[in-house]
Every structure is written in C-alpha cells, then in structure tokens.
Design a protein around this motif. Structure first.
Motif: not given
Length: 124
Positions: A70-88
């Motif tokens: 769960l941790k690594w899967g979500l970190l990968i999704v976060a880094m690939l898709e979400v961090t570029p658009r979400s400062q939080k």
C-alpha cells in the motif's frame, strides 16, 4: 449491495487506496470509489471532502502502517500523478522522503516503479 450508514474509516481508506494503486489517481473516478466501498457520494464527500482528500487520507494512513504494498503503491501514484498538481501531497511526500532518505529510498522507488509498471517480475 446495500449502502452502509456507518463505516470504519481505515477499512474504507484501504479499499480506496488499492483502487488508486490499481487504476491510478486520474483513472479512479468517484463512481469507482462508490462502487468499491458501497458508500454514497455524500458520505464520502462529508468524510473526506474530495477525491484528493481521500487520496491524502489514504496516503497518510499508508505511511503510518506496515503495509509495504500500500505504502509504495500510493507513493508511486503520488509522485507520478499528484505531486505535480498538489502542494499538499508534494509536502507529505517530501517530508516522508526527507525522514527516510538514508534508507536507500531512491533505489526502492526505482524498484517499486518497475513493479508498478509491470516491468519487474518473473517474465522479465
């Protein structure tokens, strides 16, 4: 499947988390989350505020738990898709990274990215 009036937030977050890993953040719709959890949209929105609120909640939960998938899967999704658009989300991932950077995190991220992409495994 009937709609539930009360629910265990952590259990719902786990269901949502695996859905984000499977479909990605952008590929997961609120309809998918409703179907997976059996909850009404209103219950989800009143509890988490938004799809991004759901992602942030499950990401935080995953970073506190010993569930590596769960941790690594979500970190990968976060880094690939979400961090570029979400400062939080960026701040959550950056804080986690800075706290763990001495643990071969970059190597682990690379390995997990290969797994997430289906490029690492018995067929390779």
């Amino acid at each position: 499947m009937g709609k539930r009036k009360t629910f265990n937030t952590d259990e719902i977050l786990l269901q949502i988390g695996y859905l984000f890993i499977e479909k990605g953040y952008n590929g997961t719709s609120i309809g998918d989350i409703v179907d997976k959890t059996g909850l009404l949209r209103g219950s989800l929105y009143s509890t988490f505020g938004s799809k991004q609120g759901m992602f942030i909640s499950v990401l935080r939960l995953s970073l506190r738990r010993d569930n590596e998938q769960l941790k690594w899967g979500l970190l990968i999704v976060a880094m690939l898709e979400v961090t570029p658009r979400s400062q939080k989300v960026y701040n959550i991932v950056q804080t986690w990274y800075l706290e763990h950077q001495n643990e071969n995190v970059a190597e682990k991220i690379g390995s997990e990215l290969l797994k997430h992409s289906g490029l690492e495994g018995p067929n390779i």
